[in-house]
Design a protein around this motif. Structure first.
Motif, PDB file in Angstrom:
ATOM      1  N   ARG A   3       0.848  -1.180   0.000  1.00  0.00           N
ATOM      2  CA  ARG A   3       0.000   0.000   0.000  1.00  0.00           C
ATOM      3  C   ARG A   3       0.884   1.229   0.000  1.00  0.00           C
ATOM      4  O   ARG A   3       1.825   1.332   0.787  1.00  0.00           O
ATOM      5  N   LEU A   4       0.562   2.168  -0.893  1.00  0.00           N
ATOM      6  CA  LEU A   4       1.286   3.432  -0.972  1.00  0.00           C
ATOM      7  C   LEU A   4       0.334   4.546  -0.565  1.00  0.00           C
ATOM      8  O   LEU A   4      -0.746   4.688  -1.145  1.00  0.00           O
ATOM      9  N   GLN A   5       0.721   5.332   0.404  1.00  0.00           N
ATOM     10  CA  GLN A   5      -0.124   6.403   0.912  1.00  0.00           C
ATOM     11  C   GLN A   5       0.580   7.734   0.761  1.00  0.00           C
ATOM     12  O   GLN A   5       1.604   7.981   1.397  1.00  0.00           O
ATOM     13  N   GLU A   6       0.018   8.606  -0.085  1.00  0.00           N
ATOM     14  CA  GLU A   6       0.587   9.933  -0.280  1.00  0.00           C
ATOM     15  C   GLU A   6       0.027  10.914   0.743  1.00  0.00           C
ATOM     16  O   GLU A   6      -1.093  10.741   1.250  1.00  0.00           O
ATOM     17  N   SER A   7       0.783  11.972   0.983  1.00  0.00           N
ATOM     18  CA  SER A   7       0.332  13.063   1.841  1.00  0.00           C
ATOM     19  C   SER A   7       1.082  14.326   1.447  1.00  0.00           C
ATOM     20  O   SER A   7       2.110  14.266   0.766  1.00  0.00           O
ATOM     21  N   GLY A   8       0.523  15.459   1.842  1.00  0.00           N
ATOM     22  CA  GLY A   8       1.222  16.721   1.630  1.00  0.00           C
ATOM     23  C   GLY A   8       0.690  17.598   0.522  1.00  0.00           C
ATOM     24  O   GLY A   8       1.161  18.711   0.320  1.00  0.00           O
ATOM     25  N   ALA A  23       4.391   6.872   1.823  1.00  0.00           N
ATOM     26  CA  ALA A  23       4.873   5.792   2.686  1.00  0.00           C
ATOM     27  C   ALA A  23       4.349   4.452   2.168  1.00  0.00           C
ATOM     28  O   ALA A  23       3.154   4.327   1.873  1.00  0.00           O
ATOM     29  N   ALA A  24       5.247   3.490   2.064  1.00  0.00           N
ATOM     30  CA  ALA A  24       4.868   2.139   1.649  1.00  0.00           C
ATOM     31  C   ALA A  24       4.646   1.276   2.877  1.00  0.00           C
ATOM     32  O   ALA A  24       5.438   1.308   3.819  1.00  0.00           O
ATOM     33  N   SER A  25       3.571   0.524   2.856  1.00  0.00           N
ATOM     34  CA  SER A  25       3.290  -0.377   3.968  1.00  0.00           C
ATOM     35  C   SER A  25       2.739  -1.684   3.424  1.00  0.00           C
ATOM     36  O   SER A  25       2.392  -1.781   2.245  1.00  0.00           O
ATOM     37  N   GLY A  26       2.674  -2.668   4.280  1.00  0.00           N
ATOM     38  CA  GLY A  26       2.169  -3.971   3.867  1.00  0.00           C
ATOM     39  C   GLY A  26       3.228  -5.035   3.998  1.00  0.00           C
ATOM     40  O   GLY A  26       4.215  -4.864   4.713  1.00  0.00           O
ATOM     41  N   SER A  27       3.031  -6.113   3.298  1.00  0.00           N
ATOM     42  CA  SER A  27       3.941  -7.235   3.374  1.00  0.00           C
ATOM     43  C   SER A  27       4.720  -7.328   2.070  1.00  0.00           C
ATOM     44  O   SER A  27       4.161  -7.722   1.048  1.00  0.00           O
ATOM     45  N   ILE A  69      13.661  14.734  -5.505  1.00  0.00           N
ATOM     46  CA  ILE A  69      13.123  13.486  -4.994  1.00  0.00           C
ATOM     47  C   ILE A  69      14.153  12.850  -4.070  1.00  0.00           C
ATOM     48  O   ILE A  69      15.358  12.898  -4.335  1.00  0.00           O
ATOM     49  N   SER A  70      13.675  12.260  -2.991  1.00  0.00           N
ATOM     50  CA  SER A  70      14.550  11.560  -2.055  1.00  0.00           C
ATOM     51  C   SER A  70      13.779  10.397  -1.452  1.00  0.00           C
ATOM     52  O   SER A  70      12.553  10.334  -1.559  1.00  0.00           O
ATOM     53  N   ARG A  71      14.512   9.491  -0.821  1.00  0.00           N
ATOM     54  CA  ARG A  71      13.848   8.341  -0.204  1.00  0.00           C
ATOM     55  C   ARG A  71      14.586   7.928   1.051  1.00  0.00           C
ATOM     56  O   ARG A  71      15.779   8.207   1.212  1.00  0.00           O
ATOM     57  N   ASP A  72      13.859   7.248   1.894  1.00  0.00           N
ATOM     58  CA  ASP A  72      14.429   6.670   3.110  1.00  0.00           C
ATOM     59  C   ASP A  72      14.152   5.174   3.041  1.00  0.00           C
ATOM     60  O   ASP A  72      12.999   4.747   3.188  1.00  0.00           O
ATOM     61  N   ASN A  73      15.188   4.399   2.780  1.00  0.00           N
ATOM     62  CA  ASN A  73      15.013   2.964   2.592  1.00  0.00           C
ATOM     63  C   ASN A  73      14.644   2.240   3.889  1.00  0.00           C
ATOM     64  O   ASN A  73      14.098   1.134   3.830  1.00  0.00           O
ATOM     65  N   TYR A  74      14.931   2.830   5.013  1.00  0.00           N
ATOM     66  CA  TYR A  74      14.589   2.205   6.287  1.00  0.00           C
ATOM     67  C   TYR A  74      13.123   2.429   6.632  1.00  0.00           C
ATOM     68  O   TYR A  74      12.454   1.558   7.183  1.00  0.00           O
ATOM     69  N   LYS A  75      12.634   3.608   6.287  1.00  0.00           N
ATOM     70  CA  LYS A  75      11.241   3.931   6.574  1.00  0.00           C
ATOM     71  C   LYS A  75      10.327   3.612   5.392  1.00  0.00           C
ATOM     72  O   LYS A  75       9.106   3.722   5.509  1.00  0.00           O
ATOM     73  N   ASN A  76      10.931   3.214   4.261  1.00  0.00           N
ATOM     74  CA  ASN A  76      10.152   2.910   3.051  1.00  0.00           C
ATOM     75  C   ASN A  76       9.298   4.100   2.638  1.00  0.00           C
ATOM     76  O   ASN A  76       8.085   3.965   2.402  1.00  0.00           O
ATOM     77  N   THR A  77       9.932   5.247   2.572  1.00  0.00           N
ATOM     78  CA  THR A  77       9.232   6.461   2.161  1.00  0.00           C
ATOM     79  C   THR A  77       9.953   7.133   1.000  1.00  0.00           C
ATOM     80  O   THR A  77      11.166   6.959   0.820  1.00  0.00           O
ATOM     81  N   VAL A  78       9.212   7.884   0.230  1.00  0.00           N
ATOM     82  CA  VAL A  78       9.771   8.695  -0.842  1.00  0.00           C
ATOM     83  C   VAL A  78       9.134  10.077  -0.742  1.00  0.00           C
ATOM     84  O   VAL A  78       7.948  10.206  -0.431  1.00  0.00           O
TER      85      VAL A  78
END
Length: 122
Positions: A3-8, A23-27, A69-78
């Protein structure tokens, strides 16, 4: 599975900054390329920017030197930092990601968020 959830998103004045997050979530086993697309009213969806898991970025000519564009591989966010937006940047912005999910080692597939509206207007 993913699941990808945008905000902002929202209304921003020309020249002011706006930051979109996803933010990416799920399995899932792994996330590869992440990107932002946008679709303006009456136009086709276009890629705005992308970033690999190693941090290699690519930008559409229309946003180069203005968006980051940037990302955080630990938090699974872009994140998409929009600097100096103008009315031509008004669109629905979508988060996109290639992810490996499913039973066992899973398989690669493309996932989309629901989108967040950005309106640039004074």
């Amino acid at each position: 599975q993913v699941r990808l959830q945008e905000s902002g998103g929202g209304l921003v004045q020309p020249g002011r900054s706006l930051t979109l997050s996803c933010a990416a979530s799920g399995s899932f086993v792994d996330i590869g390329l992440m990107a932002w697309f946008r679709q303006a009213s009456g136009k086709e969806r276009e890629q705005v920017a992308s970033i690999t898991s190693d941090g290699i970025t690519n930008y559409a000519d229309s946003v180069k030197d203005r968006f980051t564009i940037s990302r955080d591989n630990y938090k699974n966010t872009v994140t998409l930092e929009m600097n100096s937006p103008n009315p031509a940047d008004t669109a629905m912005y979508y988060c996109n990601a290639r992810a490996r999910a499913g039973p066992g080692w899973g398989f690669w597939a493309t996932y989309w968020g629901q989108g967040t509206q950005v309106t640039v207007s004074s």
